[in-house]
Write a protein that holds these residues in place. Structure first.
Motif, PDB file in Angstrom:
ATOM      1  N   LEU A   1       0.829  -1.204   0.000  1.00  0.00           N
ATOM      2  CA  LEU A   1       0.000   0.000   0.000  1.00  0.00           C
ATOM      3  C   LEU A   1       0.865   1.256   0.000  1.00  0.00           C
ATOM      4  N   ASN A   2       1.978   1.211   0.719  1.00  0.00           N
ATOM      5  CA  ASN A   2       2.900   2.350   0.701  1.00  0.00           C
ATOM      6  C   ASN A   2       3.451   2.576  -0.706  1.00  0.00           C
ATOM      7  N   GLU A   3       3.745   1.494  -1.390  1.00  0.00           N
ATOM      8  CA  GLU A   3       4.242   1.581  -2.763  1.00  0.00           C
ATOM      9  C   GLU A   3       3.202   2.223  -3.678  1.00  0.00           C
ATOM     10  N   LEU A   4       1.942   1.839  -3.514  1.00  0.00           N
ATOM     11  CA  LEU A   4       0.859   2.395  -4.323  1.00  0.00           C
ATOM     12  C   LEU A   4       0.711   3.893  -4.075  1.00  0.00           C
ATOM     13  N   GLY A   5       0.745   4.285  -2.801  1.00  0.00           N
ATOM     14  CA  GLY A   5       0.625   5.699  -2.457  1.00  0.00           C
ATOM     15  C   GLY A   5       1.771   6.524  -2.998  1.00  0.00           C
ATOM     16  N   ARG A   6       2.984   5.963  -2.941  1.00  0.00           N
ATOM     17  CA  ARG A   6       4.162   6.666  -3.468  1.00  0.00           C
ATOM     18  C   ARG A   6       4.087   6.810  -4.986  1.00  0.00           C
ATOM     19  N   ASP A   7       3.673   5.736  -5.658  1.00  0.00           N
ATOM     20  CA  ASP A   7       3.589   5.768  -7.119  1.00  0.00           C
ATOM     21  C   ASP A   7       2.640   6.856  -7.609  1.00  0.00           C
ATOM     22  N   LEU A   8       1.574   7.098  -6.860  1.00  0.00           N
ATOM     23  CA  LEU A   8       0.602   8.130  -7.237  1.00  0.00           C
ATOM     24  C   LEU A   8       0.976   9.508  -6.671  1.00  0.00           C
ATOM     25  N   ASN A   9       2.056   9.538  -5.882  1.00  0.00           N
ATOM     26  CA  ASN A   9       2.513  10.791  -5.263  1.00  0.00           C
ATOM     27  C   ASN A   9       1.386  11.482  -4.490  1.00  0.00           C
ATOM     28  N   LEU A  10       0.627  10.711  -3.730  1.00  0.00           N
ATOM     29  CA  LEU A  10      -0.518  11.252  -3.008  1.00  0.00           C
ATOM     30  C   LEU A  10      -0.116  12.226  -1.897  1.00  0.00           C
ATOM     31  N   ILE A  11       1.100  12.108  -1.425  1.00  0.00           N
ATOM     32  CA  ILE A  11       1.532  12.959  -0.319  1.00  0.00           C
ATOM     33  C   ILE A  11       1.540  14.444  -0.694  1.00  0.00           C
ATOM     34  N   ARG A  12       1.533  14.742  -1.984  1.00  0.00           N
ATOM     35  CA  ARG A  12       1.511  16.157  -2.416  1.00  0.00           C
ATOM     36  C   ARG A  12       0.205  16.839  -2.031  1.00  0.00           C
ATOM     37  N   PHE A  13      -0.843  16.056  -1.742  1.00  0.00           N
ATOM     38  CA  PHE A  13      -2.128  16.626  -1.389  1.00  0.00           C
ATOM     39  C   PHE A  13      -2.323  16.806   0.116  1.00  0.00           C
ATOM     40  N   ILE A  14      -1.400  16.294   0.915  1.00  0.00           N
ATOM     41  CA  ILE A  14      -1.551  16.318   2.373  1.00  0.00           C
ATOM     42  C   ILE A  14      -1.672  17.746   2.905  1.00  0.00           C
ATOM     43  N   GLU A  15      -2.654  17.933   3.782  1.00  0.00           N
ATOM     44  CA  GLU A  15      -2.831  19.204   4.488  1.00  0.00           C
ATOM     45  C   GLU A  15      -2.461  18.958   5.942  1.00  0.00           C
ATOM     46  N   SER A  16      -1.370  19.568   6.383  1.00  0.00           N
ATOM     47  CA  SER A  16      -0.845  19.252   7.708  1.00  0.00           C
ATOM     48  C   SER A  16      -0.020  20.404   8.272  1.00  0.00           C
ATOM     49  N   LYS A  17       0.064  20.425   9.585  1.00  0.00           N
ATOM     50  CA  LYS A  17       0.939  21.389  10.257  1.00  0.00           C
ATOM     51  C   LYS A  17       2.294  20.765  10.561  1.00  0.00           C
ATOM     52  N   VAL A  18       2.423  19.498  10.204  1.00  0.00           N
ATOM     53  CA  VAL A  18       3.673  18.770  10.402  1.00  0.00           C
ATOM     54  C   VAL A  18       4.416  18.712   9.064  1.00  0.00           C
ATOM     55  N   PRO A  19       5.711  19.027   9.026  1.00  0.00           N
ATOM     56  CA  PRO A  19       6.467  18.942   7.769  1.00  0.00           C
ATOM     57  C   PRO A  19       6.424  17.530   7.196  1.00  0.00           C
ATOM     58  N   ALA A  20       6.331  17.427   5.890  1.00  0.00           N
ATOM     59  CA  ALA A  20       6.235  16.127   5.211  1.00  0.00           C
ATOM     60  C   ALA A  20       7.411  15.219   5.562  1.00  0.00           C
ATOM     61  N   THR A  21       8.566  15.823   5.849  1.00  0.00           N
ATOM     62  CA  THR A  21       9.761  15.039   6.175  1.00  0.00           C
ATOM     63  C   THR A  21       9.631  14.305   7.511  1.00  0.00           C
ATOM     64  N   HIS A  22       8.656  14.711   8.340  1.00  0.00           N
ATOM     65  CA  HIS A  22       8.471  14.100   9.649  1.00  0.00           C
ATOM     66  C   HIS A  22       7.508  12.919   9.609  1.00  0.00           C
ATOM     67  N   PHE A  23       6.873  12.709   8.470  1.00  0.00           N
ATOM     68  CA  PHE A  23       5.940  11.589   8.360  1.00  0.00           C
ATOM     69  C   PHE A  23       6.695  10.272   8.246  1.00  0.00           C
ATOM     70  N   GLY A  24       6.117   9.220   8.810  1.00  0.00           N
ATOM     71  CA  GLY A  24       6.680   7.897   8.633  1.00  0.00           C
ATOM     72  C   GLY A  24       6.342   7.362   7.250  1.00  0.00           C
ATOM     73  N   GLU A  25       6.932   6.247   6.898  1.00  0.00           N
ATOM     74  CA  GLU A  25       6.721   5.651   5.577  1.00  0.00           C
ATOM     75  C   GLU A  25       5.262   5.245   5.349  1.00  0.00           C
ATOM     76  N   ASN A  26       4.550   4.895   6.410  1.00  0.00           N
ATOM     77  CA  ASN A  26       3.189   4.390   6.272  1.00  0.00           C
ATOM     78  C   ASN A  26       2.176   5.443   5.847  1.00  0.00           C
ATOM     79  N   ILE A  27       2.567   6.704   5.867  1.00  0.00           N
ATOM     80  CA  ILE A  27       1.638   7.763   5.449  1.00  0.00           C
ATOM     81  C   ILE A  27       1.159   7.532   4.018  1.00  0.00           C
ATOM     82  N   HIS A  28       2.025   6.970   3.167  1.00  0.00           N
ATOM     83  CA  HIS A  28       1.669   6.750   1.761  1.00  0.00           C
ATOM     84  C   HIS A  28       0.523   5.748   1.634  1.00  0.00           C
ATOM     85  N   GLY A  29       0.620   4.645   2.367  1.00  0.00           N
ATOM     86  CA  GLY A  29      -0.429   3.639   2.329  1.00  0.00           C
ATOM     87  C   GLY A  29      -1.700   4.104   3.019  1.00  0.00           C
ATOM     88  N   ASN A  30      -1.545   4.865   4.087  1.00  0.00           N
ATOM     89  CA  ASN A  30      -2.706   5.355   4.830  1.00  0.00           C
ATOM     90  C   ASN A  30      -3.602   6.238   3.962  1.00  0.00           C
TER      91      ASN A  30
END
Length: 247
Positions: free
Chosen positions: A103-132
């Protein structure tokens, strides 16, 4: 002045929604109806957003729903694709398809993290954010379009490009689980000795020594205990591969 500001904000928001709509449409392969559902699929809890009833808004509820949809669609696919597979086989195969790694691979392939709305820097996310957020996206599709569209999306993005039954049969999800199962069947004693092991740069690492029948078979270091144990298990697996594969 306030009216001008509100007008500019509305125009800016409209442009932002238009870009988001077109990018989501490209990923989905169809036009979304309720864009708000897809927005929620990328809201991190750190945003501290509330709905009109005062409930916290984050992707986690949609993640729960998407996980159920994925399991359902994949289970149905395997049931029809492998008529000779028993319950244990089908369960194991489904686990391989919807594994966190996949699931993490699928999320990374679609680059879904670019849509994240957060007060936490993207660099602080764990790897599982992509699958989540991939699971949350699937949940949003179900709310927006229903089961049929959800099934089509999973077929397009998960099953068709990634599900190869023959390859999946030989895929190892967890080397630790595989090794423990083998040790138990062969009545071998095993032990994971975990300890903190600070790196050269001062980062916090964990070291692992894996012993089988009182002999150290593999060592590893990683940023978490789980990762370190998995790496050590993988190294031990290759040390005993012939015996394990022929059990």
């Amino acid at each position: 002045m306030k009216r001008i500001f509100r007008k500019i904000f509305k125009i800016s928001r409209s442009i932002e929604d238009g870009i988001f709509f077109s990018e989501i449409e490209e990923i989905l392969g169809f036009k979304p109806i309720k864009l708000a559902n897809y927005r929620k699929a990328f809201i991190h809890r750190s945003s501290n957003k509330l709905d009109e009833k005062g409930n916290a808004i984050s992707y986690e509820r949609l993640e729960f729903l998407g996980d159920a949809m994925l399991s359902s669609v994949i289970a149905a696919h395997l049931f029809n694709k492998v008529p000779a597979g028993d319950e244990g086989y089908l369960t194991k195969m489904r686990s391989k398809i919807v594994s966190r790694e996949h699931l993490n691979e699928l999320g990374r392939d679609l680059n879904l993290i670019r849509f994240i709305e957060s007060k936490v820097p993207a660099t602080h996310f764990g790897e599982n954010i992509h699958g989540n957020i991939f699971e949350a996206l699937v949940g949003a599709i179900y709310l927006d379009q229903g089961y049929a569209y959800c099934e089509k999306f999973i077929q397009k993005r998960v099953i068709t490009p990634y599900v190869d039954i023959a390859k999946l049969e030989g895929k190892v999800i967890s080397y630790k689980s595989l090794l423990i199962e083998w040790c138990q069947k062969e009545k071998k004693q095993f032990h994971y000795d975990v300890f903190e092991d600070n790196g050269i740069r001062g980062e916090r690492l964990y070291g692992v020594k894996l012993s089988i029948d009182d002999k150290v078979i593999a060592k590893s270091r990683a940023t978490s205990k789980k990762k370190a144990e998995e790496i050590a298990s993988k190294r031990a697996y290759f040390a005993f591969q012939d015996k394990i594969d022929n059990k």
